[in-house]
Design a protein around this motif. Structure first.
Motif, PDB file in Angstrom:
ATOM      1  N   ALA A   1       0.991  -1.224   0.202  1.00 52.22           N
ATOM      2  CA  ALA A   1       0.027   0.163  -0.066  1.00 52.22           C
ATOM      3  C   ALA A   1       0.805   1.245   0.013  1.00 52.22           C
ATOM      4  CB  ALA A   1      -0.740  -0.028   1.153  1.00 52.22           C
ATOM      5  N   LEU A   2       2.089   0.908   0.538  1.00 49.23           N
ATOM      6  CA  LEU A   2       3.154   2.362   0.258  1.00 49.23           C
ATOM      7  C   LEU A   2       3.258   2.773  -1.136  1.00 49.23           C
ATOM      8  CD1 LEU A   2       5.902   0.629   3.051  1.00 49.23           C
ATOM      9  CD2 LEU A   2       3.847   2.621   3.347  1.00 49.23           C
ATOM     10  N   HIS A   3       3.793   3.969  -1.173  1.00 50.00           N
ATOM     11  CA  HIS A   3       4.199   4.408  -2.472  1.00 50.00           C
ATOM     12  C   HIS A   3       5.483   3.831  -2.728  1.00 50.00           C
ATOM     13  CE1 HIS A   3       6.095   7.424  -5.072  1.00 50.00           C
ATOM     14  NE2 HIS A   3       4.902   7.878  -5.489  1.00 50.00           N
ATOM     15  N   ASP A   4       5.811   3.747  -4.116  1.00 47.76           N
ATOM     16  CA  ASP A   4       7.172   3.094  -4.560  1.00 47.76           C
ATOM     17  C   ASP A   4       8.334   3.435  -3.747  1.00 47.76           C
ATOM     18  OD1 ASP A   4       5.503   1.431  -6.276  1.00 47.76           O
ATOM     19  OD2 ASP A   4       6.097   2.240  -8.155  1.00 47.76           O
ATOM     20  N   PHE A   5       8.263   4.974  -3.760  1.00 47.33           N
ATOM     21  CA  PHE A   5       9.626   5.555  -3.066  1.00 47.33           C
ATOM     22  C   PHE A   5       9.567   5.194  -1.618  1.00 47.33           C
ATOM     23  CE2 PHE A   5      11.317   9.020  -0.461  1.00 47.33           C
ATOM     24  CZ  PHE A   5      12.390   9.110  -0.930  1.00 47.33           C
ATOM     25  N   GLU A   6       8.495   5.273  -1.006  1.00 46.48           N
ATOM     26  CA  GLU A   6       8.319   4.660   0.550  1.00 46.48           C
ATOM     27  C   GLU A   6       8.658   3.169   0.679  1.00 46.48           C
ATOM     28  OE1 GLU A   6       4.866   7.891   2.054  1.00 46.48           O
ATOM     29  OE2 GLU A   6       4.368   5.754   1.091  1.00 46.48           O
ATOM     30  N   MET A   7       8.475   2.441  -0.217  1.00 50.97           N
ATOM     31  CA  MET A   7       8.976   1.044  -0.480  1.00 50.97           C
ATOM     32  C   MET A   7      10.281   0.872  -0.186  1.00 50.97           C
ATOM     33  SD  MET A   7       6.611  -0.976  -2.900  1.00 50.97           S
ATOM     34  CE  MET A   7       4.694  -1.184  -3.131  1.00 50.97           C
ATOM     35  N   GLY A   8      11.043   1.613  -0.982  1.00 56.27           N
ATOM     36  CA  GLY A   8      12.438   1.517  -1.190  1.00 56.27           C
ATOM     37  C   GLY A   8      12.970   2.027   0.399  1.00 56.27           C
ATOM     38  N   GLN A   9      12.503   3.117   0.944  1.00 61.30           N
ATOM     39  CA  GLN A   9      12.912   3.767   2.213  1.00 61.30           C
ATOM     40  C   GLN A   9      12.707   2.681   3.346  1.00 61.30           C
ATOM     41  OE1 GLN A   9      14.737   6.740   2.258  1.00 61.30           O
ATOM     42  NE2 GLN A   9      14.707   6.241   0.081  1.00 61.30           N
ATOM     43  N   VAL A  10      11.352   2.179   3.381  1.00 62.96           N
ATOM     44  CA  VAL A  10      11.114   1.309   4.391  1.00 62.96           C
ATOM     45  C   VAL A  10      12.060   0.136   4.280  1.00 62.96           C
ATOM     46  CG1 VAL A  10       9.002  -0.084   5.215  1.00 62.96           C
ATOM     47  CG2 VAL A  10       8.818   2.361   4.912  1.00 62.96           C
ATOM     48  N   TYR A  11      11.977  -0.357   3.195  1.00 64.79           N
ATOM     49  CA  TYR A  11      12.772  -1.724   3.042  1.00 64.79           C
ATOM     50  C   TYR A  11      14.154  -1.656   3.596  1.00 64.79           C
ATOM     51  CZ  TYR A  11      14.621  -6.120   1.244  1.00 64.79           C
ATOM     52  OH  TYR A  11      15.068  -7.534   1.181  1.00 64.79           O
ATOM     53  N   SER A  12      14.744  -0.663   2.989  1.00 70.06           N
ATOM     54  CA  SER A  12      16.320  -0.510   3.503  1.00 70.06           C
ATOM     55  C   SER A  12      16.409  -0.182   4.824  1.00 70.06           C
ATOM     56  CB  SER A  12      16.794   0.634   2.477  1.00 70.06           C
ATOM     57  OG  SER A  12      16.202   1.904   2.686  1.00 70.06           O
ATOM     58  N   GLY A  13      15.242   0.362   5.498  1.00 71.07           N
ATOM     59  CA  GLY A  13      15.386   0.846   6.958  1.00 71.07           C
ATOM     60  C   GLY A  13      15.225  -0.157   8.041  1.00 71.07           C
ATOM     61  N   LEU A  14      14.721  -1.713   7.358  1.00 70.86           N
ATOM     62  CA  LEU A  14      14.192  -2.476   8.288  1.00 70.86           C
ATOM     63  C   LEU A  14      15.553  -3.035   8.901  1.00 70.86           C
ATOM     64  CD1 LEU A  14      11.440  -4.255   6.153  1.00 70.86           C
ATOM     65  CD2 LEU A  14      11.201  -3.192   8.479  1.00 70.86           C
ATOM     66  N   PRO A  15      15.340  -3.498   9.988  1.00 70.57           N
ATOM     67  CA  PRO A  15      16.739  -4.583  10.497  1.00 70.57           C
ATOM     68  C   PRO A  15      17.018  -5.875   9.693  1.00 70.57           C
ATOM     69  CG  PRO A  15      15.239  -4.067  12.248  1.00 70.57           C
ATOM     70  CD  PRO A  15      14.375  -3.495  10.974  1.00 70.57           C
ATOM     71  N   GLU A  16      18.223  -6.017   9.636  1.00 67.96           N
ATOM     72  CA  GLU A  16      18.554  -7.032   8.442  1.00 67.96           C
ATOM     73  C   GLU A  16      17.831  -8.464   8.789  1.00 67.96           C
ATOM     74  OE1 GLU A  16      22.639  -9.649   7.450  1.00 67.96           O
ATOM     75  OE2 GLU A  16      22.966  -7.808   8.457  1.00 67.96           O
ATOM     76  N   GLN A  17      17.485  -8.750   9.838  1.00 66.07           N
ATOM     77  CA  GLN A  17      16.803  -9.982  10.215  1.00 66.07           C
ATOM     78  C   GLN A  17      15.539  -9.921  10.008  1.00 66.07           C
ATOM     79  OE1 GLN A  17      18.109  -7.983  12.576  1.00 66.07           O
ATOM     80  NE2 GLN A  17      17.038  -7.907  14.663  1.00 66.07           N
ATOM     81  N   MET A  18      14.957  -8.571   9.822  1.00 67.49           N
ATOM     82  CA  MET A  18      13.484  -8.306   9.391  1.00 67.49           C
ATOM     83  C   MET A  18      13.546  -8.796   7.754  1.00 67.49           C
ATOM     84  SD  MET A  18      11.604  -8.394  12.129  1.00 67.49           S
ATOM     85  CE  MET A  18      12.298  -9.413  12.637  1.00 67.49           C
ATOM     86  N   ARG A  19      14.512  -7.884   7.248  1.00 69.44           N
ATOM     87  CA  ARG A  19      14.644  -8.159   5.672  1.00 69.44           C
ATOM     88  C   ARG A  19      14.574  -9.420   5.204  1.00 69.44           C
ATOM     89  NH1 ARG A  19      18.206  -3.391   6.147  1.00 69.44           N
ATOM     90  NH2 ARG A  19      19.838  -4.880   5.810  1.00 69.44           N
ATOM     91  N   ALA A  20      15.266 -10.242   5.962  1.00 70.04           N
ATOM     92  CA  ALA A  20      15.359 -11.748   5.725  1.00 70.04           C
ATOM     93  C   ALA A  20      14.130 -12.488   5.536  1.00 70.04           C
ATOM     94  CB  ALA A  20      16.340 -12.444   6.670  1.00 70.04           C
ATOM     95  N   VAL A  21      13.132 -11.877   6.284  1.00 70.39           N
ATOM     96  CA  VAL A  21      11.799 -12.401   6.163  1.00 70.39           C
ATOM     97  C   VAL A  21      10.978 -11.697   5.030  1.00 70.39           C
ATOM     98  CG1 VAL A  21       9.720 -12.637   7.588  1.00 70.39           C
ATOM     99  CG2 VAL A  21      11.811 -12.748   8.804  1.00 70.39           C
TER     100      VAL A  21
END
Length: 454
Positions: free
Chosen positions: A33-53
């Motif tokens: 539901a996020l804007h594409d730009f927000e997707m990039g910011q949120v994904y890179s801002g997640l902790p590494e263990q959360m990104r792995a999920v």
């Protein structure tokens, strides 16, 4: 801006909580539901263990949108890709827009590039190698190969069907490019033209054959200027035989303008202003060499002042005005420098002699006005007409010379094939110090007998 950053952190925390609590479906829905730009910011801002999920839950198309909106110059983008198996990372790259994919690959270590290309279909890998091979900061490095193109023998209704079919794959659909049977670019049609003409009309009847295009080797700054001048949403890139190679979209042009502005400002400040989050250590390491070079140049000014030590001993009042003259001349030189760099950046320096005489006249006017002002102030302040005259003349001459140096140095650097922005403000200021001190004391020697003891 602070509210946006605060909201971003709240979003990251919320999505991290969803992942942590096992609410996978809610995470996917909220993330998409996020804007594409927000997707990039949120994904890179997640902790590494959360990104792995997260990358296991999100489909390749969504992850491609994420990486399409990350800063390709950021070293972290390679680390984000390496958090996934090579095959997964390759699929994400394949789903990205071609120009963004090429930008990402150009900023990765060669071993990673070789790995990802080896996992792609041969045709895609070969096309990507062509894009990667274009020199950085050229039209070829910016262009996308995902565009809408049709042949000129089609009718409007047929083109509309193709547009609907190809739109999902194209990076931009504002323009449809028209090709002849040999794939040469012969014209362009806007989406508006297609919507406002009868379905049975031939494309050739509504094609605009006055084509504004660029070559793959053209400098990105020149391309950005053309797009800005014509207010294009995209511009075609062709080879020497007018074969369509790709298109450059306005979003890439905005990035170019920002990049060029950062480069120019970095040059004027003699520091890389794009890396605002550098550590104090790295920031200092990058500044020290240039500052040491300026220090050595500044020592020549100090040496020059010391050579006039006898003159200063005879009339100590001269020391009072050294910083006044050098500082004002430095400011004038920096102003001329900024204007010269801007002229070169926008390509308006093609009338070199006109600009040269314009700067000569501007320096004469500014120098005369400033010199007359300081003459009046010093004369009234120190009750010494000759002292005021000496300082005023020196000020006027120093500003004229600094103004010309600020204009000529970047122009000469540009003629030598280097970036004129390297003629930074600190460099011009230090050079102005040297010339203004030389002018000041030589003028003072002419009047020394009139204000000894003042």
């Amino acid at each position: 801006m602070e509210e946006t950053a605060e909201q971003l952190q709240k979003t990251i925390a919320h999505l991290a909580d969803l992942l942590h609590s096992g609410q996978d479906e809610d995470f996917v829905v909220s993330f998409k539901a996020l804007h594409d730009f927000e997707m990039g910011q949120v994904y890179s801002g997640l902790p590494e263990q959360m990104r792995a999920v997260a990358w296991r839950l999100l489909d390749d198309e969504t992850l491609a949108d994420v990486f399409d909106n990350l800063d390709v110059d950021d070293d972290d983008i390679g680390e984000l890709l390496q958090e996934m198996p090579p095959q997964k990372a390759t699929e994400i790259l394949r789903n990205m827009y071609a120009d963004n994919e090429a930008d990402v690959l150009q900023n990765l270590p060669s071993r990673l590039v070789a790995t990802y290309l080896s996992l792609m279909p041969k045709a895609e890998a070969d096309e990507m190698r062509k894009l990667i091979d274009y020199d950085d900061q050229t039209a070829g490095s910016l262009m996308s190969t995902e565009y809408l193109a049709v042949t000129e023998d089609l009718r409007v209704v047929e083109v509309m069907r193709l547009v609907k079919h190809q739109a999902a794959e194209a990076e931009a659909i504002s323009y449809v490019y028209v090709l002849d049977n040999q794939k040469h670019l012969v014209g362009v049609i806007s989406l508006r033209d297609l919507l406002t003409h009868p379905d049975d009309m031939l494309v050739s009847d509504i094609t605009n054959d006055r084509i504004i295009s660029v070559k793959a080797g053209d400098d990105q700054q020149d391309v950005a200027q053309i797009v800005a001048d014509y207010n294009f949403l995209s511009i075609p890139v062709t080879d020497d035989n007018d074969l369509l190679l790709g298109v450059i979209t306005v979003d890439d042009i905005v990035d170019v303008i920002d990049e060029e502005a950062v480069e120019d400002y970095s040059g004027l400040a003699a520091v890389n202003v794009s890396q605002t989050d550098d550590t104090p250590w790295h920031s200092a390491i990058k500044r020290i060499p240039w500052l040491i070079a300026l220090l050595l140049l500044g020592m020549s000014t100090a040496t020059l002042i010391s050579s006039f030590d006898g003159l200063v001993k005879k009339a100590s009042i001269l020391a009072v005005f050294i910083s006044l003259i050098t500082g004002t001349a430095g400011n004038a030189g920096t102003q001329a420098l900024a204007l010269a760099v801007r002229r070169l950046a926008v390509g308006t320096d093609n009338t070199a002699w006109k600009n040269f005489w314009s700067e000569v006249l501007a320096g004469l006017l500014v120098g005369t006005a400033t010199g007359a002002s300081v003459f009046a102030i010093v004369t009234i302040w120190k009750h010494n007409f000759e002292l005021g005259l000496a300082v005023g003349i020196a000020m006027a001459m120093a500003i004229m010379v600094a103004n010309l140096a600020g204009y000529l140095v970047p122009v000469l650097i540009d003629k030598l094939g280097f970036d004129p922005a390297v003629a930074s403000g600190p460099f011009i200021t230090t050079l102005s110090d040297l010339t203004s001190v030389l002018i000041y004391f030589n003028v003072a020697q002419l009047f020394i007998s009139h204000f000894i003891g003042s």
